[in-house]
Design an enzyme around this catalytic site. Structure first.
Site, PDB file in Angstrom:
ATOM      1  N   SER A 123     -10.405   1.460   4.814  1.00 56.34           N
ATOM      2  CA  SER A 123      -9.795   2.777   4.620  1.00 56.34           C
ATOM      3  C   SER A 123      -9.781   3.130   3.136  1.00 56.34           C
ATOM      4  CB  SER A 123      -8.364   2.785   5.163  1.00 56.34           C
ATOM      5  OG  SER A 123      -8.350   2.481   6.533  1.00 56.34           O
TER       6      SER A 123
ATOM      7  N   LYS B 173       0.824  -1.221   0.000  1.00 53.46           N
ATOM      8  CA  LYS B 173       0.000   0.000   0.000  1.00 53.46           C
ATOM      9  C   LYS B 173       0.855   1.266   0.000  1.00 53.46           C
ATOM     10  CE  LYS B 173      -3.808  -2.158   2.560  1.00 53.46           C
ATOM     11  NZ  LYS B 173      -4.505  -2.225   3.848  1.00 53.46           N
TER      12      LYS B 173
ATOM     13  N   ARG C  40     -13.786  -9.306   8.039  1.00 52.42           N
ATOM     14  CA  ARG C  40     -15.031  -8.814   7.437  1.00 52.42           C
ATOM     15  C   ARG C  40     -15.645  -9.942   6.609  1.00 52.42           C
ATOM     16  NH1 ARG C  40     -11.971  -3.756   5.112  1.00 52.42           N
ATOM     17  NH2 ARG C  40     -10.669  -5.544   4.730  1.00 52.42           N
TER      18      ARG C  40
END
Ligand code: PNS
Length: 161
Positions: free
Chosen positions: A128, A41, A90
């Site tokens: 995010s 990232k 999740r």
């Protein structure tokens, strides 16, 4: 004293992260939320900025500590005497990646297991990256992050900072 570590990029912290932090802080004596580097990232905020944002939204949790670390999570866990790493799960799509990391971390540090907390249903889709993408396209992120984080994201998007 049982210490747990909640690692992540937190770029920036969302209400989904905060939900995991609040629930994990109730399960352990001490929770260290550690901002780490994810080499896949490119972050919007520096590690120190992310840590400062985390401190602002966790001030009501006395047993939560915020830290930054640039290195191996398994080594950090040993250094801080943690008994477990906390991760949020999740969708099923998280599972394979998290399973791989949990096994690798346990291989590197057999004293540290990983504890998974299932997401609360309302944050199932939240990340995010989703928050930053919505903000970049002019959408409202009010329901996804704390008000102070919303302000910082919008400032950064307008490059006022
Ligand atoms: O919020 P993220 O980006 O999903 O968090 C991933 C993170 C930062 C926890 C992971 O990339 C990590 O553990 N980085 C530290 C380096 C490390 O220990 N890598 C080996 C993991 S098996």
């Amino acid at each position: 004293m049982k210490t747990a570590i909640y690692p992540g990029s937190f770029d920036p912290v969302t209400l989904g992260h905060l939900d995991v932090i609040e629930r994990a802080s109730a399960l352990f004596d001490r929770l260290i939320v550690v901002v780490m580097h994810n080499q896949t990232k490119k972050p919007m905020f520096t590690a120190e900025e992310r840590a400062a944002l985390l401190r602002r939204v966790t001030g009501h949790l006395p047993n939560v500590e915020i830290d930054c670390f640039d290195g191996l999570l398994a080594a950090y866990a040993a250094e801080r005497g943690a008994c477990t790493i906390v991760k949020g799960l999740r969708a099923v799509s998280d599972f394979e990646y998290e399973f791989q990391m949990a096994l690798a971390n346990r291989k590197l540090n057999p004293d540290v297991d990983t504890t998974f907390l299932m997401t609360s249903a309302e944050y199932m889709y939240l990340s995010s990256s989703v928050v930053k993408d919505i903000a970049a396209h002019g959408g409202s992120i009010r329901d996804f992050v704390s008000p102070e984080i919303e302000t910082e994201i919008l400032k950064r998007m307008r490059k006022e900072d």
